[in-house]
Design an enzyme around this catalytic site. Structure first.
Site, mmCIF file in Angstrom:
data_model
loop_
_atom_site.group_PDB
_atom_site.id
_atom_site.type_symbol
_atom_site.label_atom_id
_atom_site.label_comp_id
_atom_site.label_asym_id
_atom_site.label_seq_id
_atom_site.Cartn_x
_atom_site.Cartn_y
_atom_site.Cartn_z
ATOM 1 N N LYS A 1 -10.141 0.728 -2.198
ATOM 2 C CA LYS A 1 -10.161 0.327 -0.790
ATOM 3 C C LYS A 1 -11.537 0.580 -0.164
ATOM 4 C CE LYS A 1 -7.401 0.989 3.428
ATOM 5 N NZ LYS A 1 -6.242 1.746 3.998
ATOM 6 N N CYS B 1 -4.880 -3.286 3.205
ATOM 7 C CA CYS B 1 -4.544 -2.906 4.578
ATOM 8 C C CYS B 1 -5.675 -3.090 5.583
ATOM 9 C CB CYS B 1 -4.003 -1.478 4.593
ATOM 10 S SG CYS B 1 -3.048 -1.087 6.095
ATOM 11 N N GLU C 1 0.851 -1.183 0.000
ATOM 12 C CA GLU C 1 0.000 0.000 0.000
ATOM 13 C C GLU C 1 0.891 1.239 0.000
ATOM 14 O OE1 GLU C 1 -3.762 1.737 2.609
ATOM 15 O OE2 GLU C 1 -2.137 0.696 3.644
#
Length: 272
Positions: A112, A154, A40
């Site tokens: 995301k 993440c 990321e």
């Protein structure tokens, strides 16, 4: 077939990060086909101005052109952990994972879903991703020579139902690029990765940032975990690559001997 996670320190300057990525790609193993995951924030890691100056429209711009060139040059499937992409008529951006095939074509992307708006007992203290980014609203599973790739980024790692949904859509390999903080990483990173591998009977490839950028302290510990939950390889600190062979027979045997996906009944219960 080989799986690779690239671990690096990242800055607010794309040219510096580009040089780091290029140097590490030059050390790739020779096996092909090869799947390479970047962390990321591999493009830019810093303040909102840095994001603003490096954001691109999907499938446009010099940064994405560079990733395409790398994928084609090295003959690899390259997954960019995340980079900022523009949202039309918005002052915020998506944190987007980009998938390139070995011909350099951008074949898919994922925005995301879960944004890191939390308090952490570290030098940064408060994290508010939603000040800069907007959440995505779509799951992505991508066909590849390695099997079906389930995309995530993440903080998504803390939401097991996301990975269950990716498995329901046929995921064989779960990709987890990250910039986990040192505090949360030390406590939870590897246990969460192993849990996602075990409960979904998938390979997990996790690429993390490492080091300090201003007040941000990132954990590293990039790893590849097999569908039984065994950590095949892990790079705790520093920059470099971790790699492991993809054993499709092991994956098939584990799923055949313990058919968890077929036994799952929660969806039936929820419908009542």
């Amino acid at each position: 077939m080989e799986l690779v996670a690239l671990q690096m320190a990242a800055t607010a300057d794309w040219s510096t990060n580009r040089a780091t990525i290029n140097r590490l790609l030059d050390t790739l193993p020779s096996q092909r086909p090869l799947l390479v995951l970047l962390p990321e924030n591999a493009v830019v890691f810093g303040c909102r101005d840095a994001v603003l100056n490096n954001a691109e429209t999907l499938n446009e711009g010099p940064i994405q052109t560079q990733f395409s060139l790398w994928a084609k040059k090295y003959g690899i499937w390259l997954v960019v952990g995340s980079m900022p992409t523009r949202i039309e008529h918005s002052t915020r951006f998506h944190a987007s994972s980009l998938v390139y095939n070995d011909q350099g074509q951008q074949i898919s992307h994922y925005h995301k879903l879960h944004l890191f708006d939390v308090e952490v007992a570290d030098a940064q203290g408060s994290y508010r991703e939603s000040d800069t980014f907007a959440p995505g609203n779509e799951l992505k599973v991508v066909d590849s020579p390695f099997g079906r790739l389930g995309l995530s980024i993440c903080y998504d790692l803390r939401f097991p139902h996301l990975y269950g949904a990716l498995r329901e859509r046929g995921a064989d390999i779960l990709l987890v690029p990250a910039a986990f903080t040192r505090v949360t990483g030390q406590a939870h990173w590897l246990p969460l990765l192993q849990a996602r591998a075990i409960e979904n009977q998938c390979y997990v490839v996790a690429a993390g940032l490492y080091g300090e950028t201003g007040a941000r302290q990132t954990w590293g510990h990039s790893a590849i975990i097999d569908p039984w939950g065994e950590i095949k390889t892990c790079l705790a600190t520093g920059e470099g690559l971790v790699s492991a062979a993809l054993d499709t027979e092991q994956l098939a045997v584990i799923r055949r001997q313990m058919p968890v996906a077929q036994h799952a009944r929660l969806s039936a219960v929820w419908r009542k």
